[in-house]
Design an enzyme around this catalytic site. Sequence first.
Site, PDB file in Angstrom:
ATOM      1  N   THR A   1       0.853  -1.184   0.000  1.00  0.00           N
ATOM      2  CA  THR A   1       0.000   0.000   0.000  1.00  0.00           C
ATOM      3  C   THR A   1       0.902   1.252   0.000  1.00  0.00           C
ATOM      4  O   THR A   1       2.104   1.149  -0.168  1.00  0.00           O
ATOM      5  CB  THR A   1      -0.877   0.055   1.267  1.00  0.00           C
ATOM      6  OG1 THR A   1      -0.016   0.252   2.395  1.00  0.00           O
ATOM      7  CG2 THR A   1      -1.647  -1.249   1.448  1.00  0.00           C
ATOM      8  N   ARG A   2       0.284   2.407   0.204  1.00  0.00           N
ATOM      9  CA  ARG A   2       1.044   3.650   0.352  1.00  0.00           C
ATOM     10  C   ARG A   2       1.383   3.931   1.814  1.00  0.00           C
ATOM     11  O   ARG A   2       1.878   5.011   2.142  1.00  0.00           O
ATOM     12  CB  ARG A   2       0.269   4.830  -0.242  1.00  0.00           C
ATOM     13  CG  ARG A   2       0.332   4.866  -1.779  1.00  0.00           C
ATOM     14  CD  ARG A   2      -0.623   5.886  -2.386  1.00  0.00           C
ATOM     15  NE  ARG A   2      -0.578   7.147  -1.704  1.00  0.00           N
ATOM     16  CZ  ARG A   2      -1.610   7.660  -1.004  1.00  0.00           C
ATOM     17  NH1 ARG A   2      -2.754   7.025  -0.936  1.00  0.00           N
ATOM     18  NH2 ARG A   2      -1.482   8.806  -0.397  1.00  0.00           N
ATOM     19  N   LYS A   3       1.125   2.957   2.682  1.00  0.00           N
ATOM     20  CA  LYS A   3       1.449   3.115   4.105  1.00  0.00           C
ATOM     21  C   LYS A   3       2.913   2.725   4.326  1.00  0.00           C
ATOM     22  O   LYS A   3       3.225   1.699   4.924  1.00  0.00           O
ATOM     23  CB  LYS A   3       0.516   2.235   4.943  1.00  0.00           C
ATOM     24  CG  LYS A   3      -0.953   2.647   4.809  1.00  0.00           C
ATOM     25  CD  LYS A   3      -1.893   1.749   5.616  1.00  0.00           C
ATOM     26  CE  LYS A   3      -3.333   2.246   5.472  1.00  0.00           C
ATOM     27  NZ  LYS A   3      -4.298   1.381   6.164  1.00  0.00           N
ATOM     28  N   THR A   4       3.785   3.579   3.837  1.00  0.00           N
ATOM     29  CA  THR A   4       5.221   3.289   3.862  1.00  0.00           C
ATOM     30  C   THR A   4       5.931   4.232   4.829  1.00  0.00           C
ATOM     31  O   THR A   4       5.388   5.256   5.235  1.00  0.00           O
ATOM     32  CB  THR A   4       5.804   3.471   2.448  1.00  0.00           C
ATOM     33  OG1 THR A   4       5.456   4.786   1.986  1.00  0.00           O
ATOM     34  CG2 THR A   4       5.240   2.440   1.485  1.00  0.00           C
TER      35      THR A   4
ATOM     36  N   THR B   1       4.822  -2.857   4.821  1.00  0.00           N
ATOM     37  CA  THR B   1       5.778  -1.752   4.812  1.00  0.00           C
ATOM     38  C   THR B   1       5.726  -0.913   6.081  1.00  0.00           C
ATOM     39  O   THR B   1       6.735  -0.307   6.435  1.00  0.00           O
ATOM     40  CB  THR B   1       5.518  -0.832   3.594  1.00  0.00           C
ATOM     41  OG1 THR B   1       4.118  -0.505   3.564  1.00  0.00           O
ATOM     42  CG2 THR B   1       5.884  -1.525   2.298  1.00  0.00           C
TER      43      THR B   1
END
Lengths: 290, 290, 290, 290, 290, 290
Positions: free
Chosen positions: A142-145, A276
Amino acid sequence: MRSDLLAPNAFLNPLIVEDAVRRALTEDLGRAGDITSAATIPEGKNATAKLAARKPGVLAGLACAAEAFAQLDPSIEFRAKKRDGDTLKAGDVAAEIAGNARAILSAERTALNFATHLSGVATLTAAFVAKVKRTTAKIVCTRKTIPGLRALEKYAVRCGGGMNHRFGLDDAILITDNHIAVAGGVGAALKAARASAGHLVKVEIEVENLDELAEVLNAGGADVALLDNMDTATLKRAVEIASGKLALEASGGVNLDTVAAIAETGVDMISVGALTHSAPALDLGLDVDI
Amino acid sequence: MRSDLLAPNAFLNPLIVEDAVRRALTEDLGRAGDITSAATIPEGKNATAKLAARKPGVLAGLACAAEAFAQLDPSIEFRAKKRDGDTLKAGDVAAEIAGNARAILSAERTALNFATHLSGVATLTAAFVAKVKRTTAKIVCTRKTIPGLRALEKYAVRCGGGMNHRFGLDDAILITDNHIAVAGGVGAALKAARASAGHLVKVEIEVENLDELAEVLNAGGADVALLDNMDTATLKRAVEIASGKLALEASGGVNLDTVAAIAETGVDMISVGALTHSAPALDLGLDVDI
Amino acid sequence: MRSDLLAPNAFLNPLIVEDAVRRALTEDLGRAGDITSAATIPEGKNATAKLAARKPGVLAGLACAAEAFAQLDPSIEFRAKKRDGDTLKAGDVAAEIAGNARAILSAERTALNFATHLSGVATLTAAFVAKVKRTTAKIVCTRKTIPGLRALEKYAVRCGGGMNHRFGLDDAILITDNHIAVAGGVGAALKAARASAGHLVKVEIEVENLDELAEVLNAGGADVALLDNMDTATLKRAVEIASGKLALEASGGVNLDTVAAIAETGVDMISVGALTHSAPALDLGLDVDI
Amino acid sequence: MRSDLLAPNAFLNPLIVEDAVRRALTEDLGRAGDITSAATIPEGKNATAKLAARKPGVLAGLACAAEAFAQLDPSIEFRAKKRDGDTLKAGDVAAEIAGNARAILSAERTALNFATHLSGVATLTAAFVAKVKRTTAKIVCTRKTIPGLRALEKYAVRCGGGMNHRFGLDDAILITDNHIAVAGGVGAALKAARASAGHLVKVEIEVENLDELAEVLNAGGADVALLDNMDTATLKRAVEIASGKLALEASGGVNLDTVAAIAETGVDMISVGALTHSAPALDLGLDVDI
Amino acid sequence: MRSDLLAPNAFLNPLIVEDAVRRALTEDLGRAGDITSAATIPEGKNATAKLAARKPGVLAGLACAAEAFAQLDPSIEFRAKKRDGDTLKAGDVAAEIAGNARAILSAERTALNFATHLSGVATLTAAFVAKVKRTTAKIVCTRKTIPGLRALEKYAVRCGGGMNHRFGLDDAILITDNHIAVAGGVGAALKAARASAGHLVKVEIEVENLDELAEVLNAGGADVALLDNMDTATLKRAVEIASGKLALEASGGVNLDTVAAIAETGVDMISVGALTHSAPALDLGLDVDI
Amino acid sequence: MRSDLLAPNAFLNPLIVEDAVRRALTEDLGRAGDITSAATIPEGKNATAKLAARKPGVLAGLACAAEAFAQLDPSIEFRAKKRDGDTLKAGDVAAEIAGNARAILSAERTALNFATHLSGVATLTAAFVAKVKRTTAKIVCTRKTIPGLRALEKYAVRCGGGMNHRFGLDDAILITDNHIAVAGGVGAALKAARASAGHLVKVEIEVENLDELAEVLNAGGADVALLDNMDTATLKRAVEIASGKLALEASGGVNLDTVAAIAETGVDMISVGALTHSAPALDLGLDVDI
């Protein structure tokens, strides 16, 4: 940057490695550099070292590690024994390093911080991938980095056998409930998205229930539906309803205990933020021989 | 950068917040920006949002979250309801945000990525600190940090009640086995370090066993001894041997199950790499009301 | 960056050299580069040059000089004849350079600006150090540095035989009269500092008179006392009072005429802002042979 | 950046101030920031301060000082009492500052490092200018500047009443002996330069003796001749020979004892490297009232 | 950055505007800034100005122009009279500017360079769009952009009514003849691409003739076919063959004379490199009233 | 950066090439890099390529093209067959490239974007230069450049046989009507400029008619007069009036049809904004052989 140290089909702008490593070295070396080594190690002294796994896992970040040594001393030899994406047993040597002892010790922590974090991401991804291997579902990130490491972490997800979701807000459209509410409903949101998006931009839309999924199918224009927090029975119904007309991504409540059952519903992708944002580091160490 | 959003006694260069946030926004917004919001949300539309805890934990990173919104639209209001270091229950609102809807949605993920990661570090730290609260031992972080986030993570450790070890290779001397071997023994290494170090630089030295600890005490010149991977019986003996002549740091094999017993040996500090390299994100979310 | 050109025990992050040199070349070459050489020197022409001392002094900055040539043309040979920290007589050759004539002339001024300034710092430091050589006092620098050159100037101080004070606001605590006033006195300030500081952070405190020194000793928690602007008689008394319980730094009114007498009082360190804020350049030149 | 704090006719790209100050703050605040103030000063505490001259001199760098405070806390008030270029007596207050105490103390050293260095340059320049005030000669700076501060130092020279030479290798042609030798003589070098140079680029040429000056006059194409290391008798003859056909710059052996006699020879400019490479800092201090 | 000055549905990361403008101002102001205005305009003098069209066209770049003035003086008022995407007649005023005269004159050229170039791109795009308005074909840009201005030029294409192709090598797959040759044919290349690509990545493939198009259709896995340099008869056949199964992009030999006929073949997109690599500037000027 | 690939008498800071190319690669490669090549080209595969002209023109930008390949893979061979400034016929090969196929394909577009744009500038310049070759007039560029490419475009103008005007606001004085109005007339403006300008700064002044030209001549102090938008009869009269006392630049209404007549009036320079703001790209391509 040694592109030969990246995984064979890496999706990664290699210039990012140089920049990320320089920043990391800069924050570790500060103003005065490695004052312990300067005080205790003779300047011409050489050393060899082995980058070794203390625990089993999947390797990622070898190019970053090599770059850390190279930026401090380009004459340091870095011989890879494994490649990113390889499975490591405890004790496996991933690389051998030889050269100036001060430079090796000064770069050690930076090299390890990249390798242990990215291998941690790859290892966690591989664990999820293993759980779904009998299905056709893909594990996606995901964009949860971690801020500043987006591209490297997404690369590590691939090293672990996962696939990538959007890299950012700009490379695909993902319509969520807020967008739907403001745009005036699923149909209106999809229409607006399709009208705005370029011909190489895909459109995904989040649905909360099967009615919304039906609405999406009816409206057309979506490439993917994101099934948010549905139980497996509902996911199965969603797969039947969609019947291949658009791809389905399951999201929410995914962990190593639940992922297999979710995958067996027939969804195409299962997205896991934890890959991530919460991957523990893989324990790698540097055995230095001076 | 809003310094008022930092923890009251923060050890953090506030300029780092601006730079880290800009880089994170840049990697998320890429070239085309938030194309979903551009396509579906009218440009003048306003929204309010609540940054809320989904799980209990300790808050850290509020200034980073506020900065993410501010960099996209300085007119967005960000009202803190909690401060970094505060304990959150599930459901607690940490901040209320109001302003341009597009900007709020565009900054949402970046704001959350900082807050969830740093709060994760603070929360894990607080868990360790809670375990040792009946002792005088301090929980300290290490240099095993996520590349690029060293200063922010060390700040988060303090938000969780921990203390900081070295910030880098340059602000204190830490002599390890490799340095000792090359320098020609504990005494020679300490002498070299003391001769090189400025008067405001402390010297710590790693010891593998009690004989080495005795050697360190005998040689003089060390401020701290790092007791590497010793069992609690040995740690207790080390505390007796040192008898306050230097500070003692225990390291290795520390986890939430073992930390209390280690603390009870009487060591001064217990260092835990996991605080920064393996902290799972704290689940925070943004509830947007458009 | 050629680390082999740094002083053997340099306390310097070598990555700083590359960045500082690139900025300096950029400000000298501007947009159009060295238009005089482009207009008058054939592009393939080679030259040799000698970096030579016009006046006696102590060398510092050779790695910066070499880096200036290397950044414009990596094939230029730079052979060091002296090392940083060496004493130069007028006429001594510090390095021989050979390669493309245009590149040598284009980098000349940048190379010299680093070497003359840093050697100036080293030379002034050495003059102070020479004055106190019969004592145990160390000459130390301050944070009164030329903006942008902090780390390089502190490195040059070491080349001249001096030692370093804090590198910045973040690597040690230095409590001054303002902090004491606000904190509620010497004891309260020291207590607050000790409580906040990590275990590898030293605490220094400024005292205006012997009563305050006694107060510091009484309060405990300080590693160093900064004796501000005291005459030698008072300094001597301070040494007696402290009797080795904490280190003493003399500051204020220090110049080449007064430093010996100050050193003879028995203080441990004498800090001299002029080392970095007012060192005249050492006259070095480049003798080019085309 | 507050352009209103620059000297009225400043030749300075104001964007340079922001960048230089940010770099200087970054090198002083490092990773953990001002840990002394964080430990001892309550976060909401306010203070006032006066930027005052401890010694007489000429002020330069007020905009840099203000920018240092503003970057740490934009709400700090900075009220200028003097302007760059003003003459200060010991005790004169250049500016009053009011606002958050921590931020004022954290920015203090950076603000002072700019103001003391640049005022030092302005003050030394003014001393040279005063010596030649009965002549028409201008005191001009050189490219012998502290790396990274070229534009700011050249601005400070103007604050002291001096004029600027080239800002870099790219904004004017200066043919020296090496260029002449390779180009095949004075005439050939001037011809090549004139042919290459754009119509807004001036050409200066260095001459070692009066024969070369005659050669330059004969060849044509030069705007200025640089008279290198000539005694005053020779300089006078040069002025007669040139008889206004080109401007004359004297260089070499210039100091406060010799400059008046050099100016009286009738040369147009006298260049002094020491203005920028060897100016001692002007003693300014910050009197803080908490 | 004033997001309100962007076109309503702009696909543009607004942070890019600040960075691009700062770089442009830096290259124009250099070291000494606007020396003409410093020499001739009193520092407190105010002025007003009108950004006006000298020739008809489509506006783009207003936010960049405003940012140029704001970076030099935030107190300058910039009142937009038109928006990006608006059609301008000769003489139309796009914005009114009021404030410090020096700052307005110093920023003038940078503001105009952005506005004239981006409006040039928008104007040329609009000319192509006008030619195809009776068809369903979209005019799309390419990656043939001016280095450093990719995102801004793609934004300008949208202001002119065009649509965007890939923003870079990383946001979509475009298989060309070289990739096909190495991969072992159309089918193998498409299979490899589909296997590697994430679920939000589209795949386009270049075909040289109708046989290759048939092969693509047969192989499956492509979202778009790029019809390279085909005549209109062939394009028509391609449309028939594809019959809506994939989108078709025509490329090559496209100019204002040919584009209408190409559009009438029924292709979905027509890509035009000239939109960004060869757009002449739109003549805009700043009428200053001091 | 390969300086040997620049035109022999290039006026260009070579460090600018590295920075501009890195920024361009970064905007093309984004986060994930060249995903098409990663998916379809085996990682060890080699290729050769020819950089060839599709249309006739003048080459500029070879060093930028080479740098693009080198930054992605330093082992790529780049053999120049032509030099910047050379005239190319359609089909001419400017360079041969050999090395890793993925890297060549990934750098291709960036290399071409520099070479086609800069060669476009050179080619358009050469067309203007050809028109005036029987006169002594020089074709000069302006500050109307594409933002971010000022220095490279001015270099390309020289490759095409043109000369450069100011590089920025800081390297020469150009007094326009606004400055004259505020300063209180031509004489006052010139006096102010001369008083402020350093001895290596030229002064140019814009005149609207012959009366103003006379005024300029009368006032003295100007090196160049800019004759704004005058017809050829007026230009001829201006040449007579100036009679060599100052250089004359014609500006306004210059195109390939009018430039010869303007040149024949006897003016010294003719400035053409279109050289840099409106030059169409030269069609160059890369023929890859895998």
